[in-house]
Design an enzyme around this catalytic site. Sequence first.
Site, PDB file in Angstrom:
ATOM      1  N   ASN A   1     -22.860  31.662 -31.060  1.00 28.12           N
ATOM      2  CA  ASN A   1     -21.962  32.506 -29.758  1.00 28.12           C
ATOM      3  C   ASN A   1     -20.730  31.862 -29.672  1.00 28.12           C
ATOM      4  OD1 ASN A   1     -24.480  32.732 -27.724  1.00 28.12           O
ATOM      5  ND2 ASN A   1     -24.262  31.044 -27.679  1.00 28.12           N
TER       6      ASN A   1
ATOM      7  N   HIS B   1     -18.928  34.449 -27.694  1.00 25.42           N
ATOM      8  CA  HIS B   1     -19.238  35.220 -26.937  1.00 25.42           C
ATOM      9  C   HIS B   1     -19.042  34.580 -25.146  1.00 25.42           C
ATOM     10  CE1 HIS B   1     -21.474  36.274 -30.359  1.00 25.42           C
ATOM     11  NE2 HIS B   1     -22.328  37.348 -29.965  1.00 25.42           N
TER      12      HIS B   1
ATOM     13  N   HIS C   1     -18.477  37.263 -23.428  1.00 29.35           N
ATOM     14  CA  HIS C   1     -19.376  38.279 -22.095  1.00 29.35           C
ATOM     15  C   HIS C   1     -18.455  37.681 -21.137  1.00 29.35           C
ATOM     16  CE1 HIS C   1     -23.590  36.005 -24.354  1.00 29.35           C
ATOM     17  NE2 HIS C   1     -22.876  37.824 -24.364  1.00 29.35           N
TER      18      HIS C   1
ATOM     19  N   ARG D   1     -28.366  26.783 -33.079  1.00 30.53           N
ATOM     20  CA  ARG D   1     -27.191  28.587 -32.540  1.00 30.53           C
ATOM     21  C   ARG D   1     -26.213  28.582 -31.772  1.00 30.53           C
ATOM     22  NH1 ARG D   1     -33.303  32.125 -32.100  1.00 30.53           N
ATOM     23  NH2 ARG D   1     -32.621  33.241 -30.738  1.00 30.53           N
TER      24      ARG D   1
ATOM     25  N   HIS E   1     -20.185  45.259 -26.491  1.00 30.67           N
ATOM     26  CA  HIS E   1     -20.281  44.019 -27.275  1.00 30.67           C
ATOM     27  C   HIS E   1     -19.508  43.671 -28.112  1.00 30.67           C
ATOM     28  CE1 HIS E   1     -23.082  40.409 -26.797  1.00 30.67           C
ATOM     29  NE2 HIS E   1     -22.487  40.067 -27.840  1.00 30.67           N
TER      30      HIS E   1
ATOM     31  N   GLU F   1     -18.777  41.121 -35.350  1.00 27.34           N
ATOM     32  CA  GLU F   1     -20.519  40.006 -35.117  1.00 27.34           C
ATOM     33  C   GLU F   1     -20.675  39.443 -37.134  1.00 27.34           C
ATOM     34  OE1 GLU F   1     -21.936  38.476 -33.526  1.00 27.34           O
ATOM     35  OE2 GLU F   1     -21.667  40.114 -31.924  1.00 27.34           O
TER      36      GLU F   1
ATOM     37  N   GLU G   1     -32.676  27.688 -28.622  1.00 20.01           N
ATOM     38  CA  GLU G   1     -31.692  27.304 -29.321  1.00 20.01           C
ATOM     39  C   GLU G   1     -31.427  26.234 -28.489  1.00 20.01           C
ATOM     40  OE1 GLU G   1     -29.849  31.534 -26.391  1.00 20.01           O
ATOM     41  OE2 GLU G   1     -27.628  30.475 -27.917  1.00 20.01           O
TER      42      GLU G   1
ATOM     43  N   LYS H   1     -34.884  37.390 -29.646  1.00 14.33           N
ATOM     44  CA  LYS H   1     -33.896  37.380 -29.204  1.00 14.33           C
ATOM     45  C   LYS H   1     -34.049  38.719 -27.829  1.00 14.33           C
ATOM     46  CE  LYS H   1     -29.816  33.869 -28.712  1.00 14.33           C
ATOM     47  NZ  LYS H   1     -29.141  33.522 -27.490  1.00 14.33           N
TER      48      LYS H   1
ATOM     49  N   LYS I   1     -27.977  34.959 -40.073  1.00 13.39           N
ATOM     50  CA  LYS I   1     -28.429  34.086 -38.516  1.00 13.39           C
ATOM     51  C   LYS I   1     -29.663  33.926 -39.264  1.00 13.39           C
ATOM     52  CE  LYS I   1     -29.547  35.527 -34.571  1.00 13.39           C
ATOM     53  NZ  LYS I   1     -28.610  36.913 -33.702  1.00 13.39           N
TER      54      LYS I   1
ATOM     55  N   ARG J   1     -49.448  40.515 -22.733  1.00 15.66           N
ATOM     56  CA  ARG J   1     -49.121  39.329 -22.669  1.00 15.66           C
ATOM     57  C   ARG J   1     -48.427  38.627 -24.608  1.00 15.66           C
ATOM     58  NH1 ARG J   1     -53.690  36.905 -20.020  1.00 15.66           N
ATOM     59  NH2 ARG J   1     -52.950  36.285 -17.615  1.00 15.66           N
TER      60      ARG J   1
END
Lengths: 361, 361
Positions: B248, B251, B255, B244, B268, B186, B240, B144, B230, B122
Site C-alpha cells: 500500500n 496508496h 486512494h 502485505r 489509480h 506500481e 493482508e 484481491k 508481488k 460459493r
Amino acid sequence: MATTIPVPLPQSPYQVQIAPGGLAEIASHLAPLGLGQKIMVVSNPEIYDHYGEVVIQALQRAGYEVFQHLIPAGETHKTLASINELYDVAFQANLERNSTLLALGGGVIGDMTGFGAATWLRGINFVQVPTSLLAMVDASIGGKTGVNHPQGKNLIGAFYQPRLVYIDPTVLKTLPEREFRAGMAEVIKYGVIWDPELFTALEEANDLSSIDHLAPALLTQIIQRSCQAKVDVVSQDEKEAGLRAILNYGHTVGHGVESLTGYGVINHGEAVAIGMEAAAKIAHYLELCDQDLGDRQRQLLLKTKLPTEIPPSLAVEDLLASLLHDKKVKAGKVRFILPTAIGQVIMSDAVTGEVIKATVL
Amino acid sequence: MATTIPVPLPQSPYQVQIAPGGLAEIASHLAPLGLGQKIMVVSNPEIYDHYGEVVIQALQRAGYEVFQHLIPAGETHKTLASINELYDVAFQANLERNSTLLALGGGVIGDMTGFGAATWLRGINFVQVPTSLLAMVDASIGGKTGVNHPQGKNLIGAFYQPRLVYIDPTVLKTLPEREFRAGMAEVIKYGVIWDPELFTALEEANDLSSIDHLAPALLTQIIQRSCQAKVDVVSQDEKEAGLRAILNYGHTVGHGVESLTGYGVINHGEAVAIGMEAAAKIAHYLELCDQDLGDRQRQLLLKTKLPTEIPPSLAVEDLLASLLHDKKVKAGKVRFILPTAIGQVIMSDAVTGEVIKATVL
C-alpha cells in the site's frame, strides 16, 4: 456449563459452544477471540424483540461498541439488495477490518450476515448466535453464507467461517412450532446419514413435534449430536469437494419443491422432509436399502408432524426442470444422496428423470 | 518460452506465467488445471475488440464451451450492479461449480470477474489474463477481488485466488500511454519497497513513459521482477495481516486523491505516484530517510511522465477526512507505509493530520 465442539479446520479453526441459558454470558466466550472494539448485531425485528437487549447489554458490559441492524424476517429478504443495505450500515458505523458482524437469528439472518462479513472490506469477523433449531444444528456451522438469486436459492454466496458459533438452546422456547419441526427435519437427517445412536434416541421419544414435549436434557443432547455430525462432515471437507455432499440428503428434491412452491410456502425443513421421503423411496426402488429404512424414517417425520408428500399442485415437468438447474448438477446429471442403512448414505449419479417419475411423482 | 513464477499459497497454490506473444497458446496452460467444460470470458468492449477473438478461438479449439460477457470500461462500472448482471449471465449459461470465469482485461475487469467467481455458487474457477501493465504487475496477483461502494473504493470484496495468471506482454502495444504510465507507477513502487535492482534498472532506462521507448526484453524483465516482488509479498501474507501492507506504499494518500477527484479523473497509478511522492516527503520530514531517496524516486516518476503533486483543487479537510475513512485505519490512526531506503519500507502509525498538512498539502 457450556459444551464445546471444536471445528478443526486448518486455516480457520473455531468452536461451537452449547450453553443452555447462557445467552447473557456470551461476552466471556468472545474475549479469547481478540475481536476489535466494534460489533454489529444483525437480526430481524421478532428475534431482536426477544433477545436483542440481552445480547447487546452483555456486549456493552464487556466494553464493546455495539451497533445493530435489523432485516425484515423471511426468505424473501435474503437478497443482494439486503446485503447492499447492510454494506451501507457497515460504512456508516465505520467498521474496520477487526470489527465483527454478529448474526442473532435463524438461517436467513446467519447466511446474510456471514455473506456481509465475508465481503465487507474483503472479510471481517463473523460470529453466529443461532436462534432457530435449523440454524443451530445446520446453517450456523460450516461456513456456507449467501443470498438467493431470483432464479434460485443460495446461488450467490461464499464459504466463510465464523469465529464462534454460540448456542443457547433455551431461546428455542420462543421459536414457532412449525420452525421447530423444520429444524427437527435436519436432526432426523443426521440420524439417517451419520449417527444411528441419534436416530434411535429420536425413536425412543414419544413426540418430536414441539419443544414442550422434549426434556431439556434430550433437547441439548439432540443439538449436541447434530452439531457434532455436522462438524465431523464439514471439517473433513470444508469446500464441499466430496463428503460434504451427504449433507444434501433430502435437499435435491427439497430445493426443487421449495423454490417451485415459492420460498416460504413450504419451509426449508419441510421441503427436506419431503426430499428425505423421496430419497428413501428412490433408494428402495434402486434396491439400495430395504423397505424398513423408509418406514422408520417416515415414522420419525410423522412424529414430528412434518410433511412427507410432494404437494399435488406441483407440475412434474417443472420439478424435473428445477432439479436439472440445481447447482449440484454435474454435466447434466442429477446427483442424489441415497440411504443404504440407518447412519449410512451413498452419492449416486444414477438417478434419471424416469426413476424420479416412477417413484415420487 | 513462458517464464513461470509459482505462488506458493498453502491452500490455493497457482502460477503466474509470462509468455510474450503467447496469447493464442493459453489453452495449453489451462489444460493441467482440470477445469470444467464451460469458460466464460469477461472483458470490456475495447479489449474484446483487440483480443477477444484470439482467446475465444484458442479456447474453442481446445474443446471448451465458451461464453462471453462484456462490461463497459471504467471504474464507474465497478459496482455491485455490474456483478448482479454477471450473476444473471452466469445463471443463463448454467455455469457449474467446476466452470471458469476468465478475466480478459485490466484491473477493473479482473477485480469484478474475481469477485463474481468468488461469490457465484460459493466459488467457481477464476483465471486472470491481464491486458494492462497495472493489472499484470499488481491487480491480477494476490487474490484481491471486489467492487466499489458509493462511499469508497474496493470496500466490497473478497480474497479469492485465481487458478492461473497468464500474461502476454505484447498485448500492451494497444494499451493507451496514460494507462501504461499508471502501471509503471506500481513498477517503480516495487523498486522502492522491495527490489533495489529493479529500481536501478529503471534508472538506467532513458524514458519510461511509453512502451515504444522500452526494449521488449526490458519490458519483460520489468514485468517479471514486479510480479516476483508481488508474489514474494502476498505468499508470505495472503490475507493482508501484516507484510502485505507494504504494497500500500503510496496508496494511502493515493486512494484519497483518487476518490475525491472522482474515480477516473486521476487514474489509480497516477494517484499512487502522487501518494509515493507524499510518502517520501513525510518519511524525510520524520527523518526516516534522506532527501536523495525522494529525489531519485521523483526522477523515475517524472521520466514516466507521472504526476507528483496533489491537485490544488483538493480541499485539505476533505482529503484528511477521506484518509480517516480509509479501510486501513486502525482505531482512528492513519497507517502510512514510509521508505527508509531504496528497497525498504516500514509501516508507521505515527503520521498525524498535522504531519500530513505540514508536508504535502
